[in-house]
Design an enzyme around this catalytic site. Structure first.
Site, PDB file in Angstrom:
ATOM      1  N   TYR A 111      -2.995   4.094   2.104  1.00 42.72           N
ATOM      2  CA  TYR A 111      -4.226   3.438   2.660  1.00 42.72           C
ATOM      3  C   TYR A 111      -4.512   1.834   2.005  1.00 42.72           C
ATOM      4  O   TYR A 111      -4.343   2.166   0.664  1.00 42.72           O
ATOM      5  CB  TYR A 111      -5.900   4.320   3.774  1.00 42.72           C
ATOM      6  CG  TYR A 111      -6.158   4.695   2.240  1.00 42.72           C
ATOM      7  CD1 TYR A 111      -7.764   3.595   1.437  1.00 42.72           C
ATOM      8  CD2 TYR A 111      -5.870   5.855   0.986  1.00 42.72           C
ATOM      9  CE1 TYR A 111      -8.298   4.114   0.550  1.00 42.72           C
ATOM     10  CE2 TYR A 111      -6.893   5.938   0.015  1.00 42.72           C
ATOM     11  CZ  TYR A 111      -7.900   5.573  -0.099  1.00 42.72           C
ATOM     12  OH  TYR A 111      -9.062   5.703  -1.000  1.00 42.72           O
ATOM     13  N   CYS A 112      -5.456   1.169   2.279  1.00 38.44           N
ATOM     14  CA  CYS A 112      -5.219   0.346   2.048  1.00 38.44           C
ATOM     15  C   CYS A 112      -6.382  -0.596   1.903  1.00 38.44           C
ATOM     16  O   CYS A 112      -8.305   0.602   3.053  1.00 38.44           O
ATOM     17  CB  CYS A 112      -4.435  -0.910   1.503  1.00 38.44           C
ATOM     18  SG  CYS A 112      -3.707  -1.401   3.032  1.00 38.44           S
ATOM     19  N   ARG A 113      -7.323  -2.008   2.837  1.00 33.16           N
ATOM     20  CA  ARG A 113      -8.421  -2.015   3.091  1.00 33.16           C
ATOM     21  C   ARG A 113      -8.993  -1.937   4.916  1.00 33.16           C
ATOM     22  O   ARG A 113      -9.857  -2.777   5.017  1.00 33.16           O
ATOM     23  CB  ARG A 113      -8.089  -3.719   2.980  1.00 33.16           C
ATOM     24  CG  ARG A 113      -8.159  -4.316   1.416  1.00 33.16           C
ATOM     25  CD  ARG A 113      -7.385  -5.454   1.073  1.00 33.16           C
ATOM     26  NE  ARG A 113      -7.768  -5.801   0.122  1.00 33.16           N
ATOM     27  CZ  ARG A 113      -6.627  -6.907  -0.986  1.00 33.16           C
ATOM     28  NH1 ARG A 113      -6.168  -8.068   0.152  1.00 33.16           N
ATOM     29  NH2 ARG A 113      -6.449  -7.752  -2.152  1.00 33.16           N
TER      30      ARG A 113
END
Length: 218
Positions: A177-179
């Site tokens: 996952y990220c932003r």
């Protein structure tokens, strides 16, 4: 001018502040945690002067606040509900604008090339974590991870991925996952890790959406 019209004009001021892709990029970065203008400019691909101008518009609309720390101005979101507001904008656009649907489809065209995989929903991720079947990979930069992350997540910034593969388990599926939903970092991490034989998928949301839903963060 009536009081009602004045109220609507104030709402329109918020709408105008949101009506720029660079400002939305700045808000997306601030959804990860507070940051100085220099960091925000780098993330959004802007000069410091240009970023400052956009931030002033967001500030006048009540979307961000700023405090001085020495010579730096540190910005943060005024209200966590701004994350929800951006999510609603995204949902409306994806539902009603064909161009949005086309661009999203192109962005993630390689996510499920063989028809066997798809992005992981919030509900499926929670279930996998509860069963101990999933390892979380946070591919955001270290400063964003330090500001807040999902519990038990492993932080390996995308630029360091190949050098830190020994931190990743082989006996569990990895969910990167990220932003947020359109963040290219997790998308690219999934592609690289699949080529190396890892079982890996992308979380369909990101850290801000997880936090805004009231789920545990560290």
């Amino acid at each position: 001018m009536s009081d009602q019209q004045q109220l609507l004009d104030i709402l329109a001021q918020v709408g105008r502040a949101l009506g720029n892709g660079h400002r939305l990029a700045l808000l997306e970065r601030l959804a990860q945690g507070e940051a100085p203008v220099e960091t925000l400019a780098t993330t959004a691909g802007l000069t410091v002067g240009n970023a400052s101008q956009h931030l002033q518009q967001l500030r006048r609309a009540g979307l961000v606040t700023a405090t001085r720390a020495g010579k730096q101005m540190i910005y943060r979101l005024t209200d966590e509900r701004i994350i929800t507001l951006m999510g609603l904008l995204r949902e409306v656009a994806e539902t009603n604008l064909a161009e949005m649907e086309r661009l999203v489809g192109r962005l993630f065209a390689d996510d499920d090339a063989d028809g066997a995989l798809e992005a992981v929903s919030r509900e499926d991720l929670l279930a996998g974590l509860a069963r101990g079947e999933v390892a979380l990979l946070d591919v955001r930069p270290e400063d964003e991870f330090a500001a807040g992350h999902l519990p038990a997540a492993i932080n390996i910034p995308l630029t360091q991925l190949e050098a830190m593969l020994d931190r990743l388990p082989r006996d569990r599926e990895i969910v990167a996952y990220c932003r947020g939903p359109y963040c290219a970092l997790s998308h690219e991490a999934v592609q690289r890790l699949r080529q190396l034989g890892y079982r890996v998928r992308r979380f369909e949301e990101g850290y801000p959406e997880w936090k805004a839903a009231g789920l545990p963060v560290v």
